[in-house]
Enzyme design. Sequence first.
Site, mmCIF file in Angstrom:
data_model
loop_
_atom_site.group_PDB
_atom_site.id
_atom_site.type_symbol
_atom_site.label_atom_id
_atom_site.label_comp_id
_atom_site.label_asym_id
_atom_site.label_seq_id
_atom_site.Cartn_x
_atom_site.Cartn_y
_atom_site.Cartn_z
ATOM 1 N N HIS A 352 -2.138 -0.616 -0.626
ATOM 2 C CA HIS A 352 -2.252 -2.003 -0.903
ATOM 3 C C HIS A 352 -1.747 -2.799 0.086
ATOM 4 O O HIS A 352 -2.051 -4.108 0.332
ATOM 5 C CB HIS A 352 -1.668 -2.393 -2.434
ATOM 6 C CG HIS A 352 -2.574 -2.147 -3.553
ATOM 7 N ND1 HIS A 352 -2.578 -0.917 -4.088
ATOM 8 C CD2 HIS A 352 -3.595 -2.931 -3.874
ATOM 9 C CE1 HIS A 352 -3.519 -0.943 -4.921
ATOM 10 N NE2 HIS A 352 -4.298 -2.139 -4.702
ATOM 11 N N ARG A 459 -6.608 -10.440 -8.097
ATOM 12 C CA ARG A 459 -5.730 -9.406 -8.248
ATOM 13 C C ARG A 459 -4.366 -10.189 -9.123
ATOM 14 O O ARG A 459 -3.343 -10.394 -8.047
ATOM 15 C CB ARG A 459 -5.146 -8.499 -7.286
ATOM 16 C CG ARG A 459 -6.366 -7.735 -6.695
ATOM 17 C CD ARG A 459 -5.815 -6.920 -5.470
ATOM 18 N NE ARG A 459 -6.496 -5.784 -5.343
ATOM 19 C CZ ARG A 459 -7.576 -5.574 -4.139
ATOM 20 N NH1 ARG A 459 -7.692 -6.764 -3.499
ATOM 21 N NH2 ARG A 459 -8.564 -4.683 -3.998
ATOM 22 N N ARG A 495 -8.860 -10.625 -12.830
ATOM 23 C CA ARG A 495 -8.607 -8.945 -13.464
ATOM 24 C C ARG A 495 -7.192 -9.179 -14.154
ATOM 25 O O ARG A 495 -6.251 -9.493 -13.402
ATOM 26 C CB ARG A 495 -8.408 -8.283 -12.358
ATOM 27 C CG ARG A 495 -8.478 -6.738 -12.709
ATOM 28 C CD ARG A 495 -8.599 -5.895 -11.554
ATOM 29 N NE ARG A 495 -7.597 -5.861 -10.776
ATOM 30 C CZ ARG A 495 -7.332 -5.143 -9.600
ATOM 31 N NH1 ARG A 495 -8.262 -4.227 -9.439
ATOM 32 N NH2 ARG A 495 -6.353 -5.254 -8.745
ATOM 33 N N GLU A 593 -14.407 1.949 -12.115
ATOM 34 C CA GLU A 593 -13.544 2.490 -10.827
ATOM 35 C C GLU A 593 -13.026 3.905 -11.395
ATOM 36 O O GLU A 593 -12.620 4.627 -10.619
ATOM 37 C CB GLU A 593 -12.302 1.740 -10.456
ATOM 38 C CG GLU A 593 -11.570 1.081 -11.641
ATOM 39 C CD GLU A 593 -10.292 0.276 -10.943
ATOM 40 O OE1 GLU A 593 -10.349 -0.165 -10.026
ATOM 41 O OE2 GLU A 593 -9.792 -0.333 -11.827
ATOM 42 N N ASN A 616 -12.402 1.382 -4.079
ATOM 43 C CA ASN A 616 -11.411 2.024 -3.760
ATOM 44 C C ASN A 616 -10.919 3.346 -4.761
ATOM 45 O O ASN A 616 -10.445 4.336 -4.208
ATOM 46 C CB ASN A 616 -10.180 1.123 -3.572
ATOM 47 C CG ASN A 616 -10.564 -0.243 -2.862
ATOM 48 O OD1 ASN A 616 -11.372 -0.122 -2.096
ATOM 49 N ND2 ASN A 616 -9.763 -1.393 -3.090
ATOM 50 N N ASP A 617 -10.650 3.032 -5.924
ATOM 51 C CA ASP A 617 -10.246 3.800 -6.917
ATOM 52 C C ASP A 617 -11.317 4.890 -7.438
ATOM 53 O O ASP A 617 -11.263 6.182 -7.322
ATOM 54 C CB ASP A 617 -9.711 3.281 -8.286
ATOM 55 C CG ASP A 617 -8.298 2.806 -8.044
ATOM 56 O OD1 ASP A 617 -7.641 3.466 -7.171
ATOM 57 O OD2 ASP A 617 -7.988 1.602 -8.461
ATOM 58 N N ARG A 627 -5.869 7.800 -2.164
ATOM 59 C CA ARG A 627 -6.226 6.581 -1.282
ATOM 60 C C ARG A 627 -5.156 6.320 -0.394
ATOM 61 O O ARG A 627 -5.212 5.757 0.572
ATOM 62 C CB ARG A 627 -6.629 5.295 -1.989
ATOM 63 C CG ARG A 627 -5.697 5.103 -3.219
ATOM 64 C CD ARG A 627 -6.092 3.982 -3.984
ATOM 65 N NE ARG A 627 -6.315 2.770 -3.504
ATOM 66 C CZ ARG A 627 -6.524 1.351 -4.181
ATOM 67 N NH1 ARG A 627 -6.882 1.526 -5.545
ATOM 68 N NH2 ARG A 627 -6.274 0.342 -3.671
ATOM 69 N N CYS A 664 -16.495 -4.817 -5.408
ATOM 70 C CA CYS A 664 -15.233 -5.583 -5.227
ATOM 71 C C CYS A 664 -14.168 -4.639 -4.372
ATOM 72 O O CYS A 664 -13.017 -5.154 -4.290
ATOM 73 C CB CYS A 664 -14.450 -6.376 -6.347
ATOM 74 S SG CYS A 664 -14.016 -5.281 -7.488
#
Length: 744
Positions: A352, A459, A495, A593, A616-617, A627, A664
């Site tokens: 992150h 986020r 989200r 995800e 990403n996930d 990740r 996204c």
Amino acid sequence: MLSVLRRIAQEIDLAGDLVSALNIVARCVREAMQVHLCRIYLVDPKQKQYVLMAFDNNELLPVPSQSLALDDGLLGLVSQRVAPVAHLNLTGDTADEKLAFLGVPIVYHRQVLGVIAVEEANHRIFTEDEEAFLVTLAAQLAGTVVHAKDMGFVFKTAVKPVEETCLQGIPAVAGVAIGEAIVVYPPADLDAVPDRQITAIAEELKRFDDALNLAREDIIQLQQRVEPILPREEQVLFSAYLQVLNSPELKTDIYNEIHDGQWAEGALRNVIKKHMLQFSMMEDHYLKERAEDILALGQRILVHLQERTAQPLQYPAKTILVGEKLTAADLADVPEGLLCGVVSYSGSGNSHVAILARALNIPTIMSAAGLAVTALEGKSVVLDGYHGCLYIDPSPKLLQNYKRWVKEEEELDRELQKLCELPTITSDGKEVQLLLNAGLARDVALSLNTATAGIGLFRTEMSFMNKPKFPTETEQRELYRKLLQAFAPRPVVMRTLDIGGDKPLPYLPIQEDNPFLGWRGIRFTLDHPDIFLMQLRALLSASENLSNLKIMFPMVTSVEEVDEALQLLDRAYQDVTQQGFKIAMPKIGVMLEVPAAIFQMEALAKRVDFFSVGSNDLTQYILAVDRNNARVCGRFDILHPAILRTLQYAVEKAHACHKPISLCGEIASDAVAAVLLLGLGFDQLSMNAGILLRIKWIIRTIPYNRAKELVARVLVLNSASLIRVEVEKLLDEVGLGALIRAGK
Ligand code: PEP
Ligand code: MG
């Protein structure tokens, strides 16, 4: 053998440097296996040879200086086979000629770093147990060797001049930055203390004395506090602590180092390490364990030293932030406008902190290695985020080249500004809306300037993470309303809270063995309806008189989770309408995800209005690659055929269900992947503000049909690297090469 291995591991940990560690291993191996001789060789990749690093025999012969060609004899065989080699020569006439040899490779990431070799002059057959012992030891040692190299270990035999000192890492955010390295140290970490020369000896001695006194007071206070509750035998520990703190030997050693010009923190580090080593070498188990107490006391003194020196960091105009383990908060601490590069010694492009850097459009390298972080303090550096290189004290020629590329990039960005007002549509008529990812007020401000179609991912957890406690409903409402108002009438996809994994809340630590498979996203919020309802009420009430709010649920794995979340949303809606807020029910989406969600899209489509792929996930769960783990980050390839085929399936399913689908995750910000996402038929892509115009350039340059044809061609390939070559070829052909390398 296990206890021997443990003891060796402890001794390696405490050895001051690589050569000492290797010598410890050589001695322990010889003693444990009762062999005549143990040698440890390391590969010097520059000179392409083995260098003898450690040598232990029972005759106390001096260490011979020796380097051997990589293909030389038995050692060469070990490297070539990347496997243990046992050899027994019984043909000689004398005892000297008879030789029993066992060599095992020290391997890291498939590369042979060296060999541990034992020899016996007489006839001897090494057992499988002995071989397994050496293999285990070699695996332990591999980490130590790599760490030493990361910290700047160089072979004394290296003779080739190094033209540029360069640190290599994972390219996480593309771009070039030229500036000054500012190192962020974790507090009270003796290992992270740098060397620093001082001249004001008396002042430094006083600083140390004060810190020592404060540490002593801490212990006395602690002792008094626990006296009534702790059994007498246990209280002895505090007396032992005080004994160490009062020890004239400790003080004299530290004083001596300070007199030699080392600052108090560095002197403390050296002396504590030395004392720890002495204790750990003792046979008595109780005394051995005191090494940990010495460390704890050292850290306590360090805390007090740092309290006294802890002045706020001075950030220069072109700050390149460097740290062993940077956090999002470290980035947020740099005053606006000063941060131009980020170098973290851990993590990957999907951590992150890298995501935040990308949102801020700051060139970034993750998992950098090659020099101790302490050696970078205040250095002039060039950061190449395209190739993951950090050049230290660059030569004038290198600096000149990079300055030219920076200028060209700035020109390119200026030219791309012309695209701001133009539609994001291909020459053959396919529209792909480009939205923004955000999470901090700062990247929202950036986003407003870039004529975007709205926010595709906000986020919300970011505003939970930089607080000392859960934000109140009013605080949340105010933040969300500001954002909705700033973007109205453009949509804002909020989200819901997505904590867990690598996004812990400082005020709610969650200890899990596998946090990415644990209590994350909607799993947490459904288990905490109190927190979830508060957020849903804040979101809904923030949208009063505005119609641009969309709500999206993260980490959905099952249809039931969505049903439960929708029930809570209904409850929150009743609550806020009863309070008098006039609101319409917003559009609801689910993040794709977790692979399980992809295979339930039809059922999900009956319940929600849109889908958004969290690549990403999704990548981490499909490829089973963490990740954040630098060891496997080379395997986290967004162009993996399995990922592309999954994305193709998701787009087709969404469209068959007449639902829009966006993406996204970070791959939307990757020029190569974006070409494929266009060809796959995504309706929207959500990305970071800094990259948006470059992706728009792609969409306005490459016809949809050409991208579709490319996708059809690469989807039958079985390797990500072949796929990458094909896409890069197309980018070059259509004049978009500047998107994949520095300069114009
Ligand atoms: C994702 O997983 O792709 C995503 C967008 O969510 P995050 O990176 O915040 O987990
Ligand atoms: Mg995610």
